[in-house]
Design an enzyme around this catalytic site. Structure first.
Site, PDB file in Angstrom:
ATOM      1  N   ASP A  45       0.822  -1.209   0.000  1.00 46.33           N
ATOM      2  CA  ASP A  45       0.000   0.000   0.000  1.00 46.33           C
ATOM      3  C   ASP A  45       0.857   1.261   0.000  1.00 46.33           C
ATOM      4  O   ASP A  45       0.485   2.280  -0.578  1.00 46.33           O
ATOM      5  CB  ASP A  45      -0.934   0.002   1.212  1.00 46.33           C
ATOM      6  CG  ASP A  45      -2.079  -0.990   1.051  1.00 46.33           C
ATOM      7  OD1 ASP A  45      -2.308  -1.462  -0.078  1.00 46.33           O
ATOM      8  OD2 ASP A  45      -2.750  -1.287   2.060  1.00 46.33           O
ATOM      9  N   GLY A  46       2.019   1.203   0.658  1.00 46.80           N
ATOM     10  CA  GLY A  46       2.912   2.362   0.656  1.00 46.80           C
ATOM     11  C   GLY A  46       3.409   2.702  -0.734  1.00 46.80           C
ATOM     12  O   GLY A  46       3.571   3.884  -1.083  1.00 46.80           O
ATOM     13  N   ASN A 122      -5.293   8.339   1.988  1.00 44.91           N
ATOM     14  CA  ASN A 122      -5.653   7.660   3.231  1.00 44.91           C
ATOM     15  C   ASN A 122      -6.110   8.628   4.315  1.00 44.91           C
ATOM     16  O   ASN A 122      -7.250   8.605   4.737  1.00 44.91           O
ATOM     17  CB  ASN A 122      -4.477   6.830   3.757  1.00 44.91           C
ATOM     18  CG  ASN A 122      -4.459   5.431   3.209  1.00 44.91           C
ATOM     19  OD1 ASN A 122      -5.344   5.033   2.451  1.00 44.91           O
ATOM     20  ND2 ASN A 122      -3.455   4.663   3.585  1.00 44.91           N
ATOM     21  N   GLU A 123      -5.169   9.465   4.771  1.00 53.55           N
ATOM     22  CA  GLU A 123      -5.510  10.348   5.882  1.00 53.55           C
ATOM     23  C   GLU A 123      -4.504  11.475   6.035  1.00 53.55           C
ATOM     24  O   GLU A 123      -3.422  11.460   5.444  1.00 53.55           O
ATOM     25  CB  GLU A 123      -5.594   9.575   7.203  1.00 53.55           C
ATOM     26  CG  GLU A 123      -4.260   9.187   7.815  1.00 53.55           C
ATOM     27  CD  GLU A 123      -3.642   7.935   7.250  1.00 53.55           C
ATOM     28  OE1 GLU A 123      -2.462   8.004   6.825  1.00 53.55           O
ATOM     29  OE2 GLU A 123      -4.311   6.890   7.213  1.00 53.55           O
ATOM     30  N   ARG A 148      -8.268  18.845  23.267  1.00 54.73           N
ATOM     31  CA  ARG A 148      -6.965  18.714  23.914  1.00 54.73           C
ATOM     32  C   ARG A 148      -6.597  17.244  23.919  1.00 54.73           C
ATOM     33  O   ARG A 148      -7.412  16.401  24.304  1.00 54.73           O
ATOM     34  CB  ARG A 148      -6.987  19.253  25.343  1.00 54.73           C
ATOM     35  CG  ARG A 148      -7.152  20.759  25.444  1.00 54.73           C
ATOM     36  CD  ARG A 148      -7.292  21.182  26.906  1.00 54.73           C
ATOM     37  NE  ARG A 148      -7.307  22.620  27.059  1.00 54.73           N
ATOM     38  CZ  ARG A 148      -8.375  23.386  26.904  1.00 54.73           C
ATOM     39  NH1 ARG A 148      -9.544  22.833  26.572  1.00 54.73           N
ATOM     40  NH2 ARG A 148      -8.310  24.697  27.073  1.00 54.73           N
ATOM     41  N   ASP A 150      -3.500  14.251  22.063  1.00 56.40           N
ATOM     42  CA  ASP A 150      -2.295  14.001  21.277  1.00 56.40           C
ATOM     43  C   ASP A 150      -2.400  14.516  19.847  1.00 56.40           C
ATOM     44  O   ASP A 150      -1.383  14.855  19.232  1.00 56.40           O
ATOM     45  CB  ASP A 150      -1.996  12.496  21.239  1.00 56.40           C
ATOM     46  CG  ASP A 150      -1.406  11.990  22.544  1.00 56.40           C
ATOM     47  OD1 ASP A 150      -1.162  12.816  23.448  1.00 56.40           O
ATOM     48  OD2 ASP A 150      -1.192  10.768  22.665  1.00 56.40           O
ATOM     49  N   ALA A 185      -6.103  10.156  21.761  1.00 58.39           N
ATOM     50  CA  ALA A 185      -5.915  10.299  23.209  1.00 58.39           C
ATOM     51  C   ALA A 185      -6.395  11.657  23.724  1.00 58.39           C
ATOM     52  O   ALA A 185      -5.620  12.448  24.256  1.00 58.39           O
ATOM     53  CB  ALA A 185      -4.440  10.083  23.564  1.00 58.39           C
TER      54      ALA A 185
END
Length: 264
Positions: A45-46, A122-123, A148, A150, A185
């Site tokens: 995929d990369g 992808n993102e 707030r 990560d 997170a």
């Protein structure tokens, strides 16, 4: 037909690349790295992500097909033992085009500099360079929350099976013109509060991120990691462009999901 081939770079992938190139030339196809009608990705995929970004200016003219040489690639329809069959299909068979939505990312700056625009297959993720990541989130021009934590991840439907899934996001079928916002997170207590769930936004809704204090961020666009300073805002929405995959046989999306995550 004009074609190009990109390789992961390992011995196995390079051998397949040279073999496919020789076969396709024997069928009188033209090798053209600048203006290909079809791009064959050999690797994982990369490798296909690399090919997508290399030819992102030709998305309306170029279609992609993947051959995976390692573990099952989510974007790869073919395995090495099938390259003769794939070569014959490319040379002799009109292919079906399947289009997937893309993510548009626009970064604007405090100093009034020229905005930067990216496309992601992808993102895209956003994280602070130092300290806690604090960002105001606007959806369709209205303040939604002060995040707030990560960081944040915006993904496409096809990218929903990648980092988004690891963050607890939903898997979206790529026929849906949508993007997904997932938290990394988040800090939730009596003082700070976020929605705590992934959000799926339709094509006519944009998500705007506005820094609260620190203006420098590490922004990823698929496999690319970039440092942006003096950021005023980051806008995400479904792009007008789409990626085009060349299909020579059925490979339903849910079968891809099953083969990637469920099958033994």
């Amino acid at each position: 037909m004009r074609f190009a081939i990109t390789s992961k770079g390992d011995t196995k992938s390079n051998t397949l690349m040279h073999k496919m190139r020789s076969y396709l030339l024997d069928f009188d196809l033209v090798y053209d790295e600048e203006q290909p009608d079809i791009v064959i990705s050999v690797g994982g995929d990369g490798t296909l992500l690399y090919a997508f970004h290399r030819y992102s200016s030709r998305l309306d003219k170029t279609a992609f097909v993947g051959v995976h040489t390692g573990h099952l690639g989510f974007y790869a329809d073919w395995v090495p033992d099938e390259i003769e069959k794939l070569v014959i299909a490319i040379a002799k068979t009109p292919f079906q085009v399947v289009e997937y939505p893309l993510l548009e990312v626009i970064v604007r700056y405090l100093n009034g500099g020229k905005e930067t625009r990216y496309l992601a297959l992808n993102e895209s993720t956003v994280k602070a360079v130092n300290g806690t990541f604090v960002m105001d989130v606007e959806i369709r021009g209205q303040h939604f929350e002060r995040f707030r934590g990560d960081g944040l991840c915006l993904s496409t439907p096809s990218g929903s099976t990648a980092y988004n899934k690891a963050l607890g996001g939903a898997i979206l079928h790529p026929s849906l013109p949508a993007i997904q916002l997932a938290e990394m997170a988040s800090i939730n207590n009596k003082v700070f509060r976020t929605v705590g769930s992934p959000l799926v936004l339709p094509a006519h809704h944009a998500c705007l991120l506005k820094p609260v204090n620190e203006p420098d961020f590490k922004i990823t666009i698929d496999h690319l990691s970039l440092l942006h300073k003096d950021v005023k805002s980051i806008q995400y929405r479904v792009a007008d462009e789409k990626i085009r995959f060349a299909r020579f046989r059925p490979f339903p999306f849910w079968k891809r999901v099953h083969d990637s995550f469920v099958a033994d």
